[in-house]
Design a protein around this motif. Structure first.
Motif, PDB file in Angstrom:
ATOM      1  N   PHE A 107       0.827  -1.197   0.000  1.00  7.42           N
ATOM      2  CA  PHE A 107       0.000   0.000   0.000  1.00  7.42           C
ATOM      3  C   PHE A 107       0.868   1.256   0.000  1.00  7.42           C
ATOM      4  O   PHE A 107       0.640   2.185  -0.771  1.00  7.42           O
ATOM      5  N   ARG A 108       1.853   1.298   0.872  1.00  8.30           N
ATOM      6  CA  ARG A 108       2.698   2.494   0.948  1.00  8.30           C
ATOM      7  C   ARG A 108       3.505   2.693  -0.333  1.00  8.30           C
ATOM      8  O   ARG A 108       3.714   3.826  -0.766  1.00  8.30           O
ATOM      9  N   TRP A 109       3.922   1.613  -0.971  1.00  4.73           N
ATOM     10  CA  TRP A 109       4.631   1.733  -2.248  1.00  4.73           C
ATOM     11  C   TRP A 109       3.695   2.336  -3.309  1.00  4.73           C
ATOM     12  O   TRP A 109       4.089   3.250  -4.041  1.00  4.73           O
ATOM     13  N   LEU A 110       2.472   1.845  -3.376  1.00  2.33           N
ATOM     14  CA  LEU A 110       1.496   2.397  -4.328  1.00  2.33           C
ATOM     15  C   LEU A 110       1.164   3.842  -3.996  1.00  2.33           C
ATOM     16  O   LEU A 110       1.105   4.700  -4.877  1.00  2.33           O
ATOM     17  N   SER A 111       0.962   4.123  -2.738  1.00  2.37           N
ATOM     18  CA  SER A 111       0.622   5.461  -2.291  1.00  2.37           C
ATOM     19  C   SER A 111       1.751   6.446  -2.584  1.00  2.37           C
ATOM     20  O   SER A 111       1.500   7.617  -2.891  1.00  2.37           O
ATOM     21  N   TYR A 112       2.970   5.990  -2.503  1.00  2.44           N
ATOM     22  CA  TYR A 112       4.128   6.844  -2.789  1.00  2.44           C
ATOM     23  C   TYR A 112       4.039   7.409  -4.209  1.00  2.44           C
ATOM     24  O   TYR A 112       4.422   8.547  -4.451  1.00  2.44           O
ATOM     25  N   GLN A 113       3.492   6.618  -5.137  1.00  4.90           N
ATOM     26  CA  GLN A 113       3.349   7.058  -6.525  1.00  4.90           C
ATOM     27  C   GLN A 113       2.401   8.260  -6.628  1.00  4.90           C
ATOM     28  O   GLN A 113       2.504   9.055  -7.549  1.00  4.90           O
ATOM     29  N   THR A 114       1.501   8.397  -5.648  1.00  6.02           N
ATOM     30  CA  THR A 114       0.500   9.456  -5.657  1.00  6.02           C
ATOM     31  C   THR A 114       0.865  10.629  -4.753  1.00  6.02           C
ATOM     32  O   THR A 114       0.756  11.786  -5.166  1.00  6.02           O
ATOM     33  N   ILE A 115       1.293  10.325  -3.523  1.00  4.85           N
ATOM     34  CA  ILE A 115       1.491  11.403  -2.547  1.00  4.85           C
ATOM     35  C   ILE A 115       2.934  11.529  -2.067  1.00  4.85           C
ATOM     36  O   ILE A 115       3.215  12.296  -1.139  1.00  4.85           O
ATOM     37  N   GLY A 116       3.824  10.788  -2.667  1.00  9.29           N
ATOM     38  CA  GLY A 116       5.235  10.905  -2.310  1.00  9.29           C
ATOM     39  C   GLY A 116       5.519  10.464  -0.889  1.00  9.29           C
ATOM     40  O   GLY A 116       4.877   9.562  -0.356  1.00  9.29           O
TER      41      GLY A 116
END
Length: 175
Positions: A107-116
């Motif tokens: 989840f955090r890896w995917l979220s990083y793509q959106t919110i850094g």
């Protein structure tokens, strides 16, 4: 990720819990987003509740759903941050038999793509509790979209290859 159309789709009965001190059903956009997505995917909304950020209340609701044969999976939204009132991960850990660390990591890896780097403030997590999956998501609609579209849509689809959470459901209580 491939979907094997030759396999039968098995709908999952999902309960949705929104954890928030400020939201009600009328303005629960994250809960609405989650319900829309799970129903569009062919799953069944088993129940939906909104609770304040109180670990004991969250645990009590999780326990009710875990013991309900009509609930296969619980998805929570909200209460996964780092402030004093964010207690959803602690509540999940109290009912968990087995944590699923890869969920939060992915989840955090995917979220990083959106919110850094802001994703480090999320304590999204998942577990198996007495044969029921629990996924705890942050409370933003963007986080719900990231988690559903990037992970749960496939992992809760019995046709997803090479493997998925649904095919493991009959074996979750093995000893």
């Amino acid at each position: 990720m491939p979907i094997d159309e030759s396999r039968a789709f098995l709908p999952v009965r999902i309960a949705v819990l929104t954890v928030s001190d400020t939201r009600g059903l009328a303005d629960d956009r994250s809960g609405d987003t989650l319900v829309e997505r799970l129903e569009a995917a062919g799953h069944v909304l088993a129940d939906r509740v909104i609770l304040r950020d109180d670990a004991d209340d969250i645990v009590a609701q999780l326990d009710r759903w875990i013991d309900d044969a009509e609930v296969d999976c619980i998805i929570t939204t909200g209460g996964t941050g780092v402030t004093g009132r964010d207690v959803t991960p602690e509540a999940v850990e109290r009912v968990a038999d087995k944590m699923i660390p890869g969920f939060g990591e992915l989840f955090r890896w995917l979220s990083y793509q959106t919110i850094g780097t802001s994703t480090v403030q999320s304590r999204a997590c998942a577990c198996v509790a007495r044969g029921t999956y629990i996924f705890a998501l942050p409370g933003s609609t963007g986080a719900v979209r990231d988690a559903w579209d990037g992970i749960l849509k496939d992992q809760l689809d019995s046709r997803h290859r090479p493997c998925n959470f649904v095919e493991l459901m009959p074996r979750l209580l093995e000893r």
